[in-house]
Enzyme design. Sequence first.
Site, mmCIF file in Angstrom:
data_model
loop_
_atom_site.group_PDB
_atom_site.id
_atom_site.type_symbol
_atom_site.label_atom_id
_atom_site.label_comp_id
_atom_site.label_asym_id
_atom_site.label_seq_id
_atom_site.Cartn_x
_atom_site.Cartn_y
_atom_site.Cartn_z
ATOM 1 N N ASN A 6 0.011 -7.767 0.758
ATOM 2 C CA ASN A 6 0.132 -8.273 2.021
ATOM 3 C C ASN A 6 -0.676 -7.226 3.279
ATOM 4 O OD1 ASN A 6 1.439 -8.465 4.856
ATOM 5 N ND2 ASN A 6 3.129 -9.689 3.725
ATOM 6 N N HIS A 9 -0.135 -5.944 8.166
ATOM 7 C CA HIS A 9 -0.306 -4.919 9.251
ATOM 8 C C HIS A 9 -1.841 -4.236 9.439
ATOM 9 C CE1 HIS A 9 3.613 -5.149 9.613
ATOM 10 N NE2 HIS A 9 3.961 -4.818 8.253
ATOM 11 N N HIS A 42 1.418 -13.468 6.539
ATOM 12 C CA HIS A 42 2.892 -14.017 7.138
ATOM 13 C C HIS A 42 2.208 -14.579 8.391
ATOM 14 C CE1 HIS A 42 7.414 -13.905 8.265
ATOM 15 N NE2 HIS A 42 6.939 -14.942 8.570
ATOM 16 N N ARG A 44 3.668 -15.750 11.466
ATOM 17 C CA ARG A 44 4.740 -15.766 12.166
ATOM 18 C C ARG A 44 4.640 -16.643 13.457
ATOM 19 N NH1 ARG A 44 8.248 -11.088 10.460
ATOM 20 N NH2 ARG A 44 9.829 -12.154 12.032
ATOM 21 N N ARG A 48 2.326 -12.533 15.894
ATOM 22 C CA ARG A 48 2.404 -11.228 16.421
ATOM 23 C C ARG A 48 1.257 -10.379 15.648
ATOM 24 N NH1 ARG A 48 7.941 -8.607 14.044
ATOM 25 N NH2 ARG A 48 8.870 -10.376 15.173
ATOM 26 N N GLU A 69 3.274 -16.506 3.683
ATOM 27 C CA GLU A 69 4.791 -16.448 4.013
ATOM 28 C C GLU A 69 4.881 -17.304 5.300
ATOM 29 O OE1 GLU A 69 5.764 -12.482 4.440
ATOM 30 O OE2 GLU A 69 5.358 -11.999 2.498
ATOM 31 N N THR A 100 10.868 -9.137 7.968
ATOM 32 C CA THR A 100 11.834 -10.007 7.610
ATOM 33 C C THR A 100 13.146 -9.270 7.067
ATOM 34 O OG1 THR A 100 9.814 -11.217 6.500
ATOM 35 C CG2 THR A 100 12.013 -12.074 5.907
ATOM 36 N N GLU A 150 10.901 -15.096 -4.982
ATOM 37 C CA GLU A 150 10.717 -13.749 -4.649
ATOM 38 C C GLU A 150 12.038 -13.087 -4.334
ATOM 39 O OE1 GLU A 150 7.327 -12.926 -2.436
ATOM 40 O OE2 GLU A 150 8.225 -10.907 -1.673
ATOM 41 N N HIS A 189 9.054 -6.489 -0.835
ATOM 42 C CA HIS A 189 9.574 -6.135 0.632
ATOM 43 C C HIS A 189 10.120 -4.696 0.289
ATOM 44 C CE1 HIS A 189 11.128 -5.829 4.637
ATOM 45 N NE2 HIS A 189 10.629 -7.162 4.760
HETATM 46 N N1 PXP Z 1 7.496 -10.271 0.710
HETATM 47 C C1 PXP Z 1 8.046 -10.960 1.738
HETATM 48 C C2 PXP Z 1 8.545 -12.281 1.677
HETATM 49 C C3 PXP Z 1 8.056 -10.409 2.943
HETATM 50 O O1 PXP Z 1 8.293 -10.907 4.057
HETATM 51 C C4 PXP Z 1 7.150 -9.048 3.052
HETATM 52 C C5 PXP Z 1 6.995 -8.634 4.371
HETATM 53 O O2 PXP Z 1 6.141 -9.306 5.303
HETATM 54 C C6 PXP Z 1 6.726 -8.600 1.910
HETATM 55 C C7 PXP Z 1 7.011 -9.135 0.581
HETATM 56 C C8 PXP Z 1 6.176 -7.121 1.930
HETATM 57 O O3 PXP Z 1 6.765 -6.102 2.163
HETATM 58 P P1 PXP Z 1 6.325 -4.850 2.654
HETATM 59 O O4 PXP Z 1 5.411 -4.808 3.936
HETATM 60 O O5 PXP Z 1 7.569 -4.014 2.884
HETATM 61 O O6 PXP Z 1 5.755 -4.263 1.381
#
Ligand code: PXP
Length: 236
Positions: A6, A9, A42, A44, A48, A69, A100, A150, A189
Amino acid sequence: MRLGVNIDHVATLRQARGTTYPSPLEAAALCEKGGADGITIHLREDRRHIQDSDLYALRKALKVPLNLEMANTAEIVGIAVATKPAEVCLVPERRQEVTTEGGLDAAGQFDALKPSITKLAAAGITVSLFIEPSLRQLDAAVALGAPVVELHTGKYCDLAGGEREAELRRLVEAAEHGHRIGLQVNAGHGLNYENLPAFLKAVPHLDTLNIGHSIVARAVMAGMEKAVREMKDLLA
Ligand code: PXP
């Protein structure tokens, strides 16, 4: 087991200064080089971090599958149907949250989710639901026609001691049940370099882990010395 990275960031860092860098597209290419099996973003509602233009660019350039996402809103479902990522993961979304929080109530929101899932599936997109490790939610995913879930690992990652052990047992039971009823079981997550080994050892039948924040954070540290040296070389 597959790793979906992901890269939200990377975009957070870019948006913090309103610059064009760091580029999620460049980061995704480096993730691919590092062995990522998929890229997750994601989009959003408040935009953001990831922007629509990131989605279009990644959709064109990626060699590995893109997992989008998204919240179950008409606007975002429309964008997904138009851009056709390989997979979408439906998540709950609240404006004020930092990230999330909690899984989707697939059982409680059956009527709101069903038409979107049907529309996304008809566009050839694999639909995944981000849910708590609860048997009721897994059964709802099957009833909704989503082939993938997931499992939300956030609680496991945030808790400690006996509470963490109990949450790990819930994840094991959920993975076993999901596998039994024919779902592809993913998880994600909050997973990081410290909490991942015990999770991997305990939880069976996992197909893909989606991990973001810890990888981006580690990338900052792994690259810091080189970045400073390059700037020093310029000064010299
Ligand atoms: N899976 C989902 C559905 C999420 O919303 C997120 C965060 O955007 C992640 C995985 C990844 O989480 P993390 O950034 O904490 O590894």
